[in-house]
Motif scaffolding. Sequence first.
Motif, PDB file in Angstrom:
ATOM      1  N   ASP A  96       0.850  -1.188   0.000  1.00  0.00           N
ATOM      2  CA  ASP A  96       0.000   0.000   0.000  1.00  0.00           C
ATOM      3  C   ASP A  96       0.888   1.241   0.000  1.00  0.00           C
ATOM      4  N   PRO A  97       0.305   2.430  -0.182  1.00  0.00           N
ATOM      5  CA  PRO A  97       1.133   3.644  -0.237  1.00  0.00           C
ATOM      6  C   PRO A  97       1.965   3.869   1.012  1.00  0.00           C
ATOM      7  N   ARG A 100       5.012   1.531   0.868  1.00  0.00           N
ATOM      8  CA  ARG A 100       6.031   1.978  -0.088  1.00  0.00           C
ATOM      9  C   ARG A 100       6.754   3.217   0.432  1.00  0.00           C
ATOM     10  N   ARG A 101       6.019   4.087   1.115  1.00  0.00           N
ATOM     11  CA  ARG A 101       6.649   5.284   1.680  1.00  0.00           C
ATOM     12  C   ARG A 101       7.626   4.917   2.788  1.00  0.00           C
ATOM     13  N   VAL A 102       7.232   3.984   3.653  1.00  0.00           N
ATOM     14  CA  VAL A 102       8.120   3.541   4.730  1.00  0.00           C
ATOM     15  C   VAL A 102       9.404   2.952   4.154  1.00  0.00           C
ATOM     16  N   HIS A 118       6.467  -7.064   0.696  1.00  0.00           N
ATOM     17  CA  HIS A 118       5.170  -6.398   0.768  1.00  0.00           C
ATOM     18  C   HIS A 118       4.068  -7.449   0.705  1.00  0.00           C
ATOM     19  N   ASP A 119       3.172  -7.408   1.673  1.00  0.00           N
ATOM     20  CA  ASP A 119       2.077  -8.378   1.793  1.00  0.00           C
ATOM     21  C   ASP A 119       0.806  -7.754   1.213  1.00  0.00           C
ATOM     22  N   SER A 145      -1.550  -6.134  11.176  1.00  0.00           N
ATOM     23  CA  SER A 145      -0.642  -5.527  10.206  1.00  0.00           C
ATOM     24  C   SER A 145       0.203  -6.590   9.526  1.00  0.00           C
ATOM     25  N   ALA A 146       0.814  -6.203   8.425  1.00  0.00           N
ATOM     26  CA  ALA A 146       1.669  -7.135   7.687  1.00  0.00           C
ATOM     27  C   ALA A 146       2.795  -7.664   8.569  1.00  0.00           C
ATOM     28  N   ALA A 147       3.408  -6.789   9.362  1.00  0.00           N
ATOM     29  CA  ALA A 147       4.541  -7.211  10.187  1.00  0.00           C
ATOM     30  C   ALA A 147       4.121  -8.112  11.336  1.00  0.00           C
TER      31      ALA A 147
END
Length: 354
Positions: A96-97, A100-102, A118-119, A145-147
């Motif tokens: 997600d945006p 990608r920003r992180v 990226h999940d 969350s993904a993590a």
Amino acid sequence: MSASRSAGDGGERTSASRPVTGEPVGAAEATVSWPPADGPVVCVGETMAALAPEPPDSLETGESLRVSVAGAESNVAMYLADLGRAAVWLSVLGDDPFGRRVRAAVAATGVDVSGVRHDPGRPTGLLIKDPGPTGTRVHYYRRGSAASALGPGILDDPAVTSAAVLHLTGVTAALSPSCRELVERALATPPGERSYAVSFDVNHRPALWPEGTAPAVLRDVADRADITFVGLDEAQRLWGDELDAGGVRKTLPGPRLLVVKDGGRAATVFGEAGEVTVPALRTEVVEPVGAGDAFAAGFLAGLLRDGDLPRALRLGHITAASALKVTGDHGPLPDPATLERLLGLTSREWAEHA
């Protein structure tokens, strides 16, 4: 918010009858070199997108929010890169945006993010800061969350097998059962048989833990690491109000190096050669969030540089001061000449800055 930090005593104190950089007994048989070899530091854990109004505005009154990134492990990696150390950050982000920003923000500091995935089925975690006159409240939106789906398999990444140090925190241990398994696997191999040193920052976040579970889990994990960082205040909350730095060492006798940070006063490292205490620099505090991560990065960079523990503590204090001066988690370091000048001060000269 502004506050002045000062140390309670003069220069560095060491109670060691042997050189503090000496090799521990039995280390000749160990796979990992000690102090750790000059190699990359691999940091594993969640990083979130962070939103915050500019102080003195609060969330209720602010007209706009600033976007940044926030994650204990990536903070350490970014400061290590600032200090010229090879640093790798491993994690999972949403596709997600924010994700990608992180990733771009961490990569921009020179950290290797090639192992970050990226999940598409889970989002990037979100953190929102709410500054106020008594401090900054933090609201987390990270459930699912993904993590949080990280697991022990991430330790199979080639970057880990070539690491000098693997850095983890108590935040990861609290996120989910699979994240706890990740930390457990990292520590499952006995210290003398690991191919890298394990660094662990207790980083207690009460909101992430079921009531009453954190003290035992964090004590067990922290005691099995090679290098452990803990704040005196958090140690007191976890394991007893009466603890002083020496009492924390008795509580955690296992780490080769135990670093106890006493807020804005001093930090003490306990090792097989004794203990060393270095007072903190006097610093104007804008926001304390991220200072502990910065300290850990500075200390690890100093340890990898030459194994000199007093200088490693100094570099920890210098790096922490950079975080304290900004509203985000990542602030600019002094220029290289100033940094080297501070590291080269005599104990008396350092005390004049404390």
